[in-house]
Design a protein around this motif. Structure first.
Motif, PDB file in Angstrom:
ATOM      1  N   LEU A  32      32.717  -3.284 -15.803  1.00 56.46           N
ATOM      2  CA  LEU A  32      32.892  -2.082 -14.994  1.00 56.46           C
ATOM      3  C   LEU A  32      31.855  -2.044 -13.885  1.00 56.46           C
ATOM      4  CD1 LEU A  32      33.313   0.522 -17.893  1.00 56.46           C
ATOM      5  CD2 LEU A  32      35.129  -0.712 -16.690  1.00 56.46           C
ATOM      6  N   ASP A  33      32.272  -1.588 -12.717  1.00 52.89           N
ATOM      7  CA  ASP A  33      31.345  -1.379 -11.602  1.00 52.89           C
ATOM      8  C   ASP A  33      30.690  -0.012 -11.741  1.00 52.89           C
ATOM      9  OD1 ASP A  33      31.836  -3.827 -10.260  1.00 52.89           O
ATOM     10  OD2 ASP A  33      33.711  -3.018  -9.467  1.00 52.89           O
ATOM     11  N   ALA A  34      29.378   0.015 -11.594  1.00 53.39           N
ATOM     12  CA  ALA A  34      28.644   1.271 -11.723  1.00 53.39           C
ATOM     13  C   ALA A  34      27.525   1.316 -10.695  1.00 53.39           C
ATOM     14  CB  ALA A  34      28.070   1.417 -13.137  1.00 53.39           C
ATOM     15  N   GLN A  35      26.991   2.528 -10.494  1.00 51.72           N
ATOM     16  CA  GLN A  35      25.873   2.712  -9.557  1.00 51.72           C
ATOM     17  C   GLN A  35      24.861   3.673 -10.163  1.00 51.72           C
ATOM     18  OE1 GLN A  35      26.596   4.876  -5.890  1.00 51.72           O
ATOM     19  NE2 GLN A  35      25.213   3.510  -4.771  1.00 51.72           N
ATOM     20  N   GLY A  36      23.610   3.231 -10.200  1.00 56.62           N
ATOM     21  CA  GLY A  36      22.554   4.109 -10.687  1.00 56.62           C
ATOM     22  C   GLY A  36      22.277   5.209  -9.667  1.00 56.62           C
ATOM     23  N   TRP A  37      22.366   6.449 -10.089  1.00 56.38           N
ATOM     24  CA  TRP A  37      22.243   7.556  -9.135  1.00 56.38           C
ATOM     25  C   TRP A  37      20.819   7.686  -8.603  1.00 56.38           C
ATOM     26  CZ3 TRP A  37      25.489   9.823  -6.239  1.00 56.38           C
ATOM     27  CH2 TRP A  37      25.151  11.025  -5.590  1.00 56.38           C
ATOM     28  N   TYR A  38      19.835   7.360  -9.435  1.00 56.47           N
ATOM     29  CA  TYR A  38      18.443   7.477  -9.000  1.00 56.47           C
ATOM     30  C   TYR A  38      18.058   6.325  -8.075  1.00 56.47           C
ATOM     31  CZ  TYR A  38      13.357   7.777  -9.193  1.00 56.47           C
ATOM     32  OH  TYR A  38      12.032   7.850  -8.848  1.00 56.47           O
ATOM     33  N   THR A  39      18.388   5.102  -8.485  1.00 52.42           N
ATOM     34  CA  THR A  39      18.010   3.929  -7.688  1.00 52.42           C
ATOM     35  C   THR A  39      19.010   3.619  -6.589  1.00 52.42           C
ATOM     36  OG1 THR A  39      19.173   2.427  -9.197  1.00 52.42           O
ATOM     37  CG2 THR A  39      16.866   2.925  -9.699  1.00 52.42           C
ATOM     38  N   LYS A  40      20.221   4.134  -6.718  1.00 50.45           N
ATOM     39  CA  LYS A  40      21.333   3.853  -5.794  1.00 50.45           C
ATOM     40  C   LYS A  40      21.708   2.371  -5.771  1.00 50.45           C
ATOM     41  CE  LYS A  40      21.745   8.099  -4.285  1.00 50.45           C
ATOM     42  NZ  LYS A  40      20.708   8.730  -5.119  1.00 50.45           N
ATOM     43  N   ASN A  41      21.314   1.648  -6.842  1.00 47.76           N
ATOM     44  CA  ASN A  41      21.642   0.226  -6.953  1.00 47.76           C
ATOM     45  C   ASN A  41      22.965   0.039  -7.687  1.00 47.76           C
ATOM     46  OD1 ASN A  41      19.230  -0.536  -5.722  1.00 47.76           O
ATOM     47  ND2 ASN A  41      18.132  -0.575  -7.694  1.00 47.76           N
ATOM     48  N   SER A  42      23.738  -0.960  -7.263  1.00 43.06           N
ATOM     49  CA  SER A  42      24.997  -1.279  -7.930  1.00 43.06           C
ATOM     50  C   SER A  42      24.711  -2.074  -9.210  1.00 43.06           C
ATOM     51  CB  SER A  42      25.906  -2.106  -7.009  1.00 43.06           C
ATOM     52  OG  SER A  42      26.245  -1.349  -5.863  1.00 43.06           O
ATOM     53  N   GLU A  43      25.408  -1.727 -10.250  1.00 39.91           N
ATOM     54  CA  GLU A  43      25.214  -2.370 -11.552  1.00 39.91           C
ATOM     55  C   GLU A  43      26.556  -2.797 -12.129  1.00 39.91           C
ATOM     56  OE1 GLU A  43      22.315  -2.972 -12.802  1.00 39.91           O
ATOM     57  OE2 GLU A  43      20.997  -1.683 -11.584  1.00 39.91           O
ATOM     58  N   LYS A  44      26.485  -3.685 -13.124  1.00 37.87           N
ATOM     59  CA  LYS A  44      27.654  -4.087 -13.894  1.00 37.87           C
ATOM     60  C   LYS A  44      27.476  -3.616 -15.343  1.00 37.87           C
ATOM     61  CE  LYS A  44      29.783  -6.474 -10.642  1.00 37.87           C
ATOM     62  NZ  LYS A  44      31.106  -6.087 -10.107  1.00 37.87           N
TER      63      LYS A  44
ATOM     64  N   SER B 199      22.976  -4.571 -18.546  1.00 35.95           N
ATOM     65  CA  SER B 199      22.059  -5.707 -18.515  1.00 35.95           C
ATOM     66  C   SER B 199      22.266  -6.504 -17.226  1.00 35.95           C
ATOM     67  CB  SER B 199      22.289  -6.620 -19.723  1.00 35.95           C
ATOM     68  OG  SER B 199      21.528  -7.805 -19.617  1.00 35.95           O
ATOM     69  N   LYS B 200      21.155  -7.026 -16.693  1.00 35.95           N
ATOM     70  CA  LYS B 200      21.246  -7.894 -15.523  1.00 35.95           C
ATOM     71  C   LYS B 200      21.815  -9.258 -15.900  1.00 35.95           C
ATOM     72  CE  LYS B 200      17.426  -5.688 -13.040  1.00 35.95           C
ATOM     73  NZ  LYS B 200      16.098  -5.866 -12.398  1.00 35.95           N
ATOM     74  N   GLN B 201      21.770  -9.585 -17.163  1.00 40.63           N
ATOM     75  CA  GLN B 201      22.317 -10.844 -17.643  1.00 40.63           C
ATOM     76  C   GLN B 201      23.695 -10.612 -18.288  1.00 40.63           C
ATOM     77  OE1 GLN B 201      18.249 -11.590 -19.625  1.00 40.63           O
ATOM     78  NE2 GLN B 201      19.039 -13.651 -19.328  1.00 40.63           N
ATOM     79  N   TYR B 202      24.464  -9.771 -17.656  1.00 35.94           N
ATOM     80  CA  TYR B 202      25.771  -9.379 -18.214  1.00 35.94           C
ATOM     81  C   TYR B 202      26.731 -10.554 -18.328  1.00 35.94           C
ATOM     82  CZ  TYR B 202      27.587  -9.438 -13.418  1.00 35.94           C
ATOM     83  OH  TYR B 202      27.980  -9.819 -12.151  1.00 35.94           O
ATOM     84  N   GLN B 203      26.586 -11.543 -17.427  1.00 38.29           N
ATOM     85  CA  GLN B 203      27.504 -12.687 -17.478  1.00 38.29           C
ATOM     86  C   GLN B 203      27.299 -13.509 -18.751  1.00 38.29           C
ATOM     87  OE1 GLN B 203      26.746 -14.696 -13.735  1.00 38.29           O
ATOM     88  NE2 GLN B 203      28.370 -13.554 -12.687  1.00 38.29           N
ATOM     89  N   GLU B 204      26.040 -13.761 -19.106  1.00 37.47           N
ATOM     90  CA  GLU B 204      25.761 -14.515 -20.322  1.00 37.47           C
ATOM     91  C   GLU B 204      26.219 -13.742 -21.566  1.00 37.47           C
ATOM     92  OE1 GLU B 204      21.815 -16.163 -20.675  1.00 37.47           O
ATOM     93  OE2 GLU B 204      21.534 -16.023 -18.506  1.00 37.47           O
TER      94      GLU B 204
END
Length: 315
Positions: free
Chosen positions: A251-263, A230-235
């Protein structure tokens, strides 16, 4: 503010204790009800101290009811249980012994005999063995879940399961095999085949009770593991740690298709808490992606403790 916080904390503790004793009482009512309605009226011998009490009652033609034997035998086991499992367990179990003994004495007089005949006796020993065992197991499981016990072989089961990872139902089953089998020596006009059939009904009752105990206890301890995207992972993380008082790992993650960093949030909770957690997450982010799966065991603060074997000192 501090005084108000202390008062609130004390109120919660009192309510928690009252809730524990209420659940234990309901469990004892279910346990003794199974015996008084389905087991004893059919002359079936089950396991535990209740089974010993049933044997004594049958052998004395009702002169010594189950309640007397149940209370007397458990006094000895209570002393052992208090020393081994602690004062808190002892207090709840002392209450359970007195309450169960009282219920064993009161229920046969309160429940109409016509009701027992129509519901239990008329339906045969096979069905009564299954239902009586299920009710007994459910009652024991309810008491176990609140740190109490119906005493008897349950005390032995809790002592062993405290130091060994052995299901309580299996321990009760092994202890009860001998008690049920000893009923073949009861003085009776029945032939050997009928006595053997009675023992089979007793073993069926014990097996049913053991299965339901394990199912009930394991159900309370089952845990699930959730990955929350979720983009609202902090809440969401603040809600889990603040409202539910559960730990959260980011955890730090990266979407392989979008190459965007995620939490990604990693959470461990009890299975009974899962629905509440899911509803709270959806209130914060309805687009959250959640993966949930059962885990074999969770050990640590807030969950189960790792039981270590005692080391034997070499002479």
């Amino acid at each position: 503010m501090e005084t108000q916080a202390k008062t609130t904390s004390r109120t919660r503790k009192v309510l928690s204790v009252v809730n524990d004793y209420l659940i234990i009482t309901l469990g004892l009512l279910c346990y003794t009800g199974g015996w008084c309605i389905f087991v004893i009226p059919n002359g079936i011998v089950g396991g535990g101290v209740s089974g010993i009490g049933a044997i004594v009652q049958y052998a004395t033609n009702g002169a010594i009811p189950v309640s007397y034997t149940f209370f007397a035998v458990n006094l000895v086991l209570l002393i052992i249980g208090i020393k081994t499992l602690g004062k808190a367990f002892g207090a709840k179990t002392v209450y359970a012994v007195f309450m169960a003994s009282l219920l064993f004495r009161i229920l046969p007089e309160v429940i109409p005999q016509d009701f027992i005949d129509e519901l239990a006796v008329a339906n045969g020993k096979l069905l009564c063995s299954l239902i009586g065992g299920a009710m007994s197991g459910l009652g024991i499981g309810m008491a176990f879940s609140r740190g109490g016990s119906t005493a008897g072989t349950d005390v032995i089961a809790l002592i062993i399961s405290k130091y060994r990872n052995i299901p309580p139902g299996r321990i009760i089953l092994l202890c009860d095999i001998f008690i049920v089998g000893s009923s073949i020596f009861l003085p009776s006009d029945l032939n050997f085949g009928e006595r053997l059939a009675g023992i089979m009904y007793g073993y069926l009752l014990v097996a049913s009770c053991s299965f339901v105990v394990d199912l009930s206890v394991a159900g309370n301890k089952q845990s699930v593991q959730l990955f929350i995207f979720s983009k609202q992972y902090q809440e969401i993380a603040d809600m889990i740690s603040g409202s539910m008082h559960r730990g959260v790992t980011v955890l730090d993650a990266q979407g392989w298709y979008t190459k965007n960093s995620e939490k990604v949030l990693l959470v461990m909770v009890r299975k009974v808490e899962a629905n509440y957690l899911l509803s709270m997450i959806k209130q914060i982010d309805r687009q959250a992606f959640i993966s949930m799966g059962n885990v074999m065991g969770v050990y640590g603060q807030g969950f189960d403790a790792i039981k270590e074997k005692k080391k034997v000192k070499k002479l």
